[in-house]
Write an enzyme that holds these catalytic residues in place. Structure first.
Site, PDB file in Angstrom:
ATOM      1  N   HIS A 133      28.491 -25.336 -59.283  1.00 38.45           N
ATOM      2  CA  HIS A 133      28.214 -24.394 -60.374  1.00 38.45           C
ATOM      3  C   HIS A 133      26.738 -24.030 -60.504  1.00 38.45           C
ATOM      4  CE1 HIS A 133      32.318 -24.697 -61.668  1.00 38.45           C
ATOM      5  NE2 HIS A 133      32.218 -25.966 -62.037  1.00 38.45           N
ATOM      6  N   GLY A 141      27.501 -26.218 -65.824  1.00 39.65           N
ATOM      7  CA  GLY A 141      28.646 -27.082 -65.562  1.00 39.65           C
ATOM      8  C   GLY A 141      28.325 -28.381 -64.857  1.00 39.65           C
ATOM      9  N   ASP A 258      39.933 -33.084 -59.681  1.00 43.16           N
ATOM     10  CA  ASP A 258      40.302 -32.871 -61.088  1.00 43.16           C
ATOM     11  C   ASP A 258      41.534 -31.997 -61.285  1.00 43.16           C
ATOM     12  OD1 ASP A 258      38.893 -30.738 -60.075  1.00 43.16           O
ATOM     13  OD2 ASP A 258      37.398 -30.663 -61.657  1.00 43.16           O
TER      14      ASP A 258
END
Length: 395
Positions: A133, A141, A258
């Site tokens: 990011h 982020g 994730d």
């Protein structure tokens, strides 16, 4: 020549925002300890990272931004100025020596690049990297410097190679995409949860590049609650077709962990099954198109006890062609259970049943298939003609 190397330094732990922040490099230490407990890694396969120089960071980042990061880490940057650079936010707080810690992570990925591109190894893993990011002049982020973007530009300038970047984090790989949005020698593929529900809100299928780079940026935004089969179908079909037309010289994979249903920050419902398959296909693609040149980095993943160590260990195990199943090493489970905030799962496979049936399962799968088909149609209708004679002769 080693077939694979693992980049790590205990100093990775210095990239730490604060005690309660979800992003922690403890994940890398726990993963490495799991591999050692399995007798799956030797000390000579662990390589210490170098620190990225300012000149290397300038391949992607602005000089003023780098100076701001240095000042922030020394407690010398005014708050209003820091916020303009994305520093001192809830996501990306300021911490001491943040420039040095961040430059080490970038240097880890550059170390991996040099080992692979000079033929010292086929595969290299830097789990401390994957900070996708980070922007040219702004942190975002949890990411201060964008190691993958710096590494790609470094590969282009030093080795003259074409790079395929594959991002399977649940969050869109925005920083890398935008850095090469007009570059036809870098192809980016990001498979992530739709930005309708999740940071950073980008990564639509309409984001396909611009100028000479049009047709070299691919996004597959998956609906919330996507399960294994639908996720893997999108991954396999898109990566196989994109690799076939782009014919990369080297592949970089970002391996955020994730998308798992345990992850506290996302809404996908994958299991450890996808993390067995992600590196397997990347490995196949590397040996089919790049003579094995594969650089893998980490990324997101916020269930740091039950998911990330298993998912990330599987990347190394795939690189080494080591098969595992059944129970995790008891000594590893016992050692980390003392620190873990949740009960550790003592086996590689997820528990079953996983969760109640998803009410919108068929609808979700149909939406994902429709998204995938649009991407595949675009690839087939706009296939670039790759002239290998224009590539660097050594690749």
């Amino acid at each position: 020549m080693k077939d694979s190397i693992f980049i790590y330094s205990p100093l990775y732990q210095s990239y730490k925002f604060h005690q309660m922040h979800p992003f922690t490099q403890l994940r890398v230490e726990v993963t490495l300890d799991l591999l050692k407990s399995l007798d799956a890694i030797q000390e000579e396969e662990i390589v210490y990272p170098r620190v990225a120089s300012d000149q290397e960071l300038l391949l992607i980042h602005d000089q003023k931004y780098i100076e701001a990061v240095k000042l922030a880490g020394e407690g010398k940057l005014r708050q209003e100025e820091a916020l303009g650079y994305g520093l001192g936010t809830e996501d990306t707080p300021i911490f001491p020596n943040m420039h040095e810690a961040s430059a080490l992570l970038v240097g880890g990925t550059l170390t991996a690049v040099d080992y692979v591109m000079t033929g010292k190894t086929k595969h290299a893993l830097n789990l401390g990297g994957g900070l996708h990011h980070g922007f040219r002049g702004k942190a975002s982020g949890f990411c201060i410097y964008n190691d993958s973007a710096v590494a790609i530009k470094y590969i282009q300038e030093k080795y003259g190679a074409r790079v395929l970047y594959v991002d399977t984090d649940a969050h869109h790989g925005d920083g890398v995409q935008w850095a090469f949005y007009d570059d036809p020698n870098v192809c980016t593929l990001s498979i992530h949860e739709t930005g309708r529900y999740l940071f950073p809100g980008t990564g639509n299928i309409s984001e396909r590049g611009q100028g000479k780079g049009y047709g070299f940026s691919f996004n597959i935004p998956l609906d919330a609650f996507t399960e294994d089969d639908s996720w893997l179908n999108a991954y396999r079909q898109s990566l196989e077709e994109i690799a076939e037309f782009f014919q990369p010289d080297v592949i970089i994979t970002q391996n955020g962990a994730d998308a798992h249903y345990f992850d506290p920050l996302t809404h996908l419902c994958a299991t450890i099954k996808i993390y067995q398959e992600i590196p397997k296909l990347a490995h196949e693609i590397a040996h089919k198109y790049t003579n094995g040149r594969w650089i893998a980095v980490g990324g997101g993943g916020y269930d740091i006890w039950r998911v990330v160590p298993r998912a990330w260990a599987l990347i190394w195990l795939e690189m080494k062609n080591i098969q595992v199943s059944g129970s995790l090493p008891k000594e590893w489970v016992d050692r980390w259970q003392k620190k873990a905030t949740v009960p550790l799962i003592p086996k590689w496979e997820d528990p079953s049943p996983l969760y109640p049936p998803i009410p919108r399962k068929q609808e979700i799968e149909e939406k994902n298939l429709n998204t995938l088909n649009k991407v595949l149609h675009f690839i087939r209708e706009n296939k670039p003609k790759r002239n290998r004679t224009n590539a660097n002769e050594s690749y």
